[in-house]
Design an enzyme around this catalytic site. Structure first.
Site, PDB file in Angstrom:
ATOM      1  N   CYS A  93       0.763  -1.189   0.059  1.00  0.00           N
ATOM      2  CA  CYS A  93       0.121   0.090  -0.009  1.00  0.00           C
ATOM      3  C   CYS A  93       0.918   1.428  -0.014  1.00  0.00           C
ATOM      4  O   CYS A  93       1.420   1.507  -0.946  1.00  0.00           O
ATOM      5  CB  CYS A  93      -1.088  -0.040   1.043  1.00  0.00           C
ATOM      6  SG  CYS A  93      -2.049   1.179   1.118  1.00  0.00           S
ATOM      7  N   HIS A  97      -3.990  -4.813   0.335  1.00  0.00           N
ATOM      8  CA  HIS A  97      -3.566  -5.375   1.326  1.00  0.00           C
ATOM      9  C   HIS A  97      -3.540  -6.743   1.330  1.00  0.00           C
ATOM     10  O   HIS A  97      -4.483  -7.213   1.423  1.00  0.00           O
ATOM     11  CB  HIS A  97      -4.429  -4.813   2.409  1.00  0.00           C
ATOM     12  CG  HIS A  97      -4.083  -3.242   2.913  1.00  0.00           C
ATOM     13  ND1 HIS A  97      -3.141  -2.863   3.786  1.00  0.00           N
ATOM     14  CD2 HIS A  97      -4.571  -2.168   2.663  1.00  0.00           C
ATOM     15  CE1 HIS A  97      -3.099  -1.734   4.031  1.00  0.00           C
ATOM     16  NE2 HIS A  97      -3.890  -1.022   3.136  1.00  0.00           N
ATOM     17  N   GLU A 132      -2.477  -8.706   3.463  1.00  0.00           N
ATOM     18  CA  GLU A 132      -3.164  -9.563   4.916  1.00  0.00           C
ATOM     19  C   GLU A 132      -4.349  -9.486   5.166  1.00  0.00           C
ATOM     20  O   GLU A 132      -5.056 -10.155   5.970  1.00  0.00           O
ATOM     21  CB  GLU A 132      -2.322  -8.795   5.891  1.00  0.00           C
ATOM     22  CG  GLU A 132      -2.795  -7.124   6.197  1.00  0.00           C
ATOM     23  CD  GLU A 132      -2.346  -6.246   5.250  1.00  0.00           C
ATOM     24  OE1 GLU A 132      -2.441  -5.149   5.664  1.00  0.00           O
ATOM     25  OE2 GLU A 132      -1.501  -6.528   4.279  1.00  0.00           O
TER      26      GLU A 132
END
Length: 208
Positions: A77, A188, A190
């Site tokens: 990001c 992202h 994650e």
């Protein structure tokens, strides 16, 4: 051992959990010297580009030194945007500059004679969107076009020769980049389910 850089703008807990899920060893260095023991470096981040000022000359020197040793670097990001020369979000703040170009705001001024959009573009861009794979790259191993990932951002990186995947939100932008040992993802991983974990596995595999 993957080094996760903490410069006060990263969602470290979520990234650490994702790396633990795929069995990666991770640590958060407190000094640049500790990067000497890293097999790879991840620079996460959310928020304003100005926050990257905290990655000062000592840190950037240590990160570049690891690249010179062949150790991979991943930006997530805001961390991906930092890989470029800079961003219009903080014009006087320099990026790392290992990738050419400057980041800019989604939905910025249109070129002359461009027809006005038929809808109001929502910025920031928040939510799931598709990747369009445009080039083979180690970071994308087994990831195919159409894979959905989670975004939350207002600024984007330009499409260049280092772009390996693009996404559309009002306009096309670089969602994944890779040049040699340097890679970046605008979304992202994650928070992107199995697709995101696959991308993190690909990075860790290179680091090993």
């Amino acid at each position: 051992m993957i080094a996760l850089i903490d410069y006060g703008a990263g969602n470290l807990t979520s990234v650490k959990k994702a790396l633990a899920t795929i069995g990666a060893e991770v640590f958060v260095p407190t000094t640049p010297d500790e990067l000497s023991g890293a097999s790879g470096v991840i620079v996460p981040g959310v928020g304003h580009f100005d926050a990257t000022r905290a990655i000062d000359a000592r840190w950037t020197g240590a990160i570049v030194a690891r690249l010179g040793e062949g150790r991979p670097l991943l930006g997530i990001c805001l961390g991906m945007q930092w890989l470029f020369e800079g961003s219009d979000e903080a014009p006087d703040c320099r990026g790392l500059g290992v990738l050419g170009g400057r980041c800019y705001k989604l939905g910025g001024p249109l070129p002359a004679a461009t027809p006005p959009p038929r809808f109001t573009l929502k910025v920031p861009h928040v939510g799931w969107n598709a990747l369009e794979v445009t080039s083979d790259a180690p970071i994308l191993d087994t990831v195919t076009s159409g894979a959905q990932v989670y975004f939350t951002h207002s600024y984007v990186a330009p499409i260049t020769g280092d772009t390996v995947a693009e996404t559309s939100h009002g306009e096309r932008f670089a969602s994944i980049v890779q040049r040699g040992q340097v890679a970046g993802v605008q979304f992202h991983p994650e928070k992107s389910g199995e697709v995101g974990l696959t991308i993190l596995r690909n990075f860790v595999a290179v680091a090993r």
